[in-house]
Design an enzyme around this catalytic site. Structure first.
Site, short mmCIF file in Angstrom:
data_model
loop_
_atom_site.label_atom_id
_atom_site.label_comp_id
_atom_site.label_asym_id
_atom_site.label_seq_id
_atom_site.Cartn_x
_atom_site.Cartn_y
_atom_site.Cartn_z
N CYS A 292 2.52 -4.82 1.47
CA CYS A 292 1.17 -4.27 1.35
C CYS A 292 1.12 -2.97 2.13
O CYS A 292 1.04 -2.97 3.35
CB CYS A 292 0.15 -5.26 1.91
SG CYS A 292 -1.52 -4.67 1.77
N LEU A 293 1.22 -1.88 1.41
CA LEU A 293 1.25 -0.58 2.06
C LEU A 293 0.55 0.40 1.13
O LEU A 293 0.95 0.55 -0.03
CB LEU A 293 2.71 -0.18 2.31
CG LEU A 293 2.99 1.05 3.16
CD1 LEU A 293 2.44 0.85 4.57
CD2 LEU A 293 4.47 1.32 3.23
#
Lengths: 376, 152
Positions: free
Chosen positions: B88-89
Site C-alpha cells: 500500500c503505497l
C-alpha cells in the site's frame, strides 16, 4: 563590529536600490542583516519567456564580513545541472577571495547570472524520458520551471486525459469519486498551465537523443552474476518457507465474491494466480527454466511481420499462454505471471488474440480496479 | 533482447547497474527486460534490519506513464504489506508520476519499511496489533525477518 554592521547595511541598501525587491534580506536577532536571498535568472533583457533556467542564491554573511568571506548556497536550481552549479560555486569562492575586505554581494549575484546566461538551455535531463535536451529538441517549461521535451509532456498530458476519461466512463460510488484533477507537474505536482495541451505538444518531434543510446546487453557478466545471486537467494528463502505461497494464501482468503483485481499485474485475479502454481509447474525458480517461451503472437495489423523476441512481446506471449490448453505454460517463469491480465482478456474474448483496444487500453481502468480492491 | 524496449527503461537499467542504490538491488530478468528481480535490505533501526527481502517489479507497457507493479515475494510482517506481498503505497497508485523511476519507487518502499503506517493499513490484522500493542508487533516483525528473510 558596529562599523562592520553599518557597512553591511549600506551594501544591502545599495543592492536593494539596484535590484529593487528581487533581494530578500535575511535578518538575525536585533535586525542585523545576516545574509541575502536572491532568485537569479539569466540576463535576457527582461524577456521572461527567454529565461529557461533559474536558481535561488543564498549568501550568508559572517559577523566579520567583509573581512571574512560570505558562504553561498544555491537552492532550487531549475534547468541547471550539477556541473554548472559546481562551476558557480568555484567562481564564487574565487571572487570572494579577490574581494576580501570589500563588498562582494553584487559580484556574487553577477557570477551566478553570468553562468545562467551562458547556460540558458535546461541542462538537466527531461524527467519523463531521462534524456537531455539537445539544441534541436523542442522543450516546454512549466510555470514551476521544470522542463520536459514538449513531446514527452504531451504524452503525459494525453495519458492524464485518457485516465480521467476512463474514470468518467466507469461511474464509481460517490465516496470513491475523486475530484476532477488539475493537471500537475510530474516533478513537483504544482498545477501546470492550462494552456498546455497534448495535441499541440505532441506535434513536436520526439527527443533526439533517444536515438543514440547504447544497446542494453543482456549477457553482461555482472548482470548474469547478479541474476544468479538473486536466484540463489530466492531458492534459499523458498526452502525456509520464506517465500509467499500465493496458492496457499488464496485458499485462506474466503473473499471469493470479491475478486481482488489489484493483483492483475502479476497474474490477474487470485483465481488466475492459483492456476500459476499448479503442483507440477516449475515454480521453484521461475526465471531459471530452460523451457522455451512461446513465441509472441503477431500484433493485429502487423500479422505479416515475423515474430521477434521483442521484449514487449511478453504480453503477446501471455496471450499465447492463455489460449486454451496453454495455461500451464504460464507457470514457466515469474515474469510470465505478471501479464495474466492479458490471458484473462484473451479468455474473455473467446480465446482469441486480444484486440488492440484491449492491449493499449488506458491504464486508468486497471488503476481504478486496484483502488477498489484496496477497499475490500 | 532489447529490441523495442523503450530507451528510458534501458537507461534506468544501466544506471541501476552502474550506480546501485545502497541496500537495494534490481536486476532485469534474462528473458524479460521489463521484469526485475529486486532485493531490498531491511533498513537499520527497523524491525526488518538484517533481513533481505525479495520483490518482483514489472514495468507495464505504458510505463513510465503508468506505475510499475511491485510485490514482496519474501514474507514480511508489516501493516502496509498484505499476505500476498502487495504494497500500500500511494506512488504506486494514484500518486504515480512519470518523473518517478524504478530507483525512487524502491527507495520509497525501503522508507516504508522504516516507517510503517498502521493508520493506512493493507494488512488489517497486522495494523491492528501495530496500533494496540506496538512492541509486540515489532517483536513479531523481527521474528518474521529472522525466520523468513535471511540472506544466508
Amino acid at each position: 563590529m558596529a562599523a562592520s554592521n553599518e557597512a553591511i547595511t549600506e551594501e544591502i541598501e545599495a543592492l536593494q536600490a539596484i535590484m529593487l525587491d528581487e533581494v530578500m534580506v535575511l535578518q538575525g536577532d536585533g535586525g542585523v542583516p545576516t545574509g541575502v536571498e536572491v532568485v537569479v535568472v539569466p540576463a535576457t533583457a527582461q524577456n521572461v519567456k527567454e529565461q529557461h533556467v533559474r536558481v535561488t542564491l543564498v549568501i550568508s554573511l559572517p559577523p566579520e564580513y567583509p573581512d571574512a568571506s560570505p558562504s553561498i548556497t544555491l537552492r532550487n536550481p531549475r534547468g541547471v545541472d550539477d556541473d554548472v552549479l559546481e562551476k558557480i560555486h568555484q567562481e564564487s569562492r574565487q571572487r570572494c577571495e579577490e574581494y576580501l575586505g570589500c563588498p562582494v554581494i553584487y559580484e556574487l549575484i553577477e557570477v551566478v547570472r553570468d553562468n545562467l546566461t551562458a547556460n540558458n538551455t535546461p541542462s538537466c535531463p527531461c524527467a519523463i524520458c531521462l534524456y537531455h535536451f539537445t539544441d534541436t529538441d523542442t522543450f516546454t517549461k512549466t510555470q514551476c520551471f521544470h522542463y520536459f521535451h514538449s513531446y514527452c509532456l504531451g504524452r503525459y498530458i494525453a495519458n492524464c486525459e485518457e485516465e480521467a476519461a476512463a474514470e468518467e466512463e466507469q461511474p464509481q460510488p460517490a465516496w470513491m469519486a475523486r475530484e476532477k484533477k488539475q493537471l500537475m507537474c510530474p516533478v513537483c505536482r504544482d498545477p501546470i498551465q492550462k494552456e498546455l495541451n497534448s495535441e499541440d505538444l505532441l506535434l513536436a518531434a520526439p527527443p533526439e537523443e533517444e536515438e543514440n543510446t547504447m544497446e542494453f546487453r543482456a549477457d553482461d557478466p555482472t548482470l548474469v552474476a547478479l541474476q544468479q545471486k538473486m536466484a540463489q537467494l530466492y531458492l534459499k528463502q523458498k526452502e525456509k518457507g520464506g517465500i509467499i505461497d500465493l496458492e496457499e494464501e488464496k485458499n485462506k482468503f474466503l473473499l471469493s465474491s470479491n475478486r481482488v483485481d489489484f493483483y492483475e499485474g502479476f497474474g490477474g485475479s487470485l483465481e488466475e494466480e492459483a492456476s500459476l502454481s499448479l503442483p507440477d509447474s516449475p515454480v521453484e525458480a521461475p526465471w531459471r527454466t530452460s523451457r522455451p517461451l512461446p513465441l509472441p503472437l503477431p500484433l493485429p495489423g502487423e500479422a505479416a511481420a515475423p515474430p521477434s523476441p521483442d521484449t514487449r512481446g511478453t504480453r503477446h506471449r501471455e496471450a499465447t499462454a492463455g489460449s486454451p490448453g496453454g495455461t500451464q505454460t504460464m507457470g514457466v517463469m515469474g515474469g510470465t505471471g505478471l501479464a495474466t491480465e492479458e490471458a484473462e482478456a484473451t479468455v474473455g474474448a473467446g480465446g482469441g488474440v486480444p484486440d488492440g483496444e484491449e492491449r493499449t487500453g488506458p491504464p486508468g481502468s486497471s488503476l481504478n480496479t486496484k483502488s477498489t480492491a484496496l477497499q475490500v | 533482447m532489447a529490441a523495442g524496449l523503450p530507451r528510458r527503461i534501458i537507461k534506468e537499467t544501466q544506471r541501476l547497474m552502474a550506480e546501485p542504490v545502497p541496500g537495494i538491488s534490481a536486476v532485469p530478468d534474462e528473458t524479460n527486460a521489463r521484469y526485475f528481480h529486486v532485493v531490498v535490505a531491511g533498513p537499520e533501526g527497523s524491525p526488518f534490519e538484517g533481513g533481505v527481502f525479495k520483490l518482483e517489479l514489472f514495468l507495464p507497457e505504458e510505463y513510465p506513464m503508468s506505475a510499475p507493479k511491485v510485490r514482496f515475494m519474501t514474507k514480511i510482517y508489516h501493516p502496509n504489506i498484505d499476505k500476498l506481498g502487495r504494497i500500500c503505497l500511494d506512488i504506486l497508485k494514484d500518486k504515480w508520476s512519470p518523473a518517478l523511476q524504478i530507483r525512487t519507487v524502491l527507495l520509497s518502499i525501503q522508507a516504508l519499511l522504516s516507517a510503517p503506517n498502521p493508520d493506512d493499513p493493507l494488512a488489517n490484522d497486522v495494523a491492528e496489533l501495530w496500533k494496540v500493542n506496538e512492541s509486540e508487533a515489532i517483536r513479531i516483525a523481527r521474528e518474521w525477518t529472522r525466520t523468513y528473510a535471511m540472506g544466508n
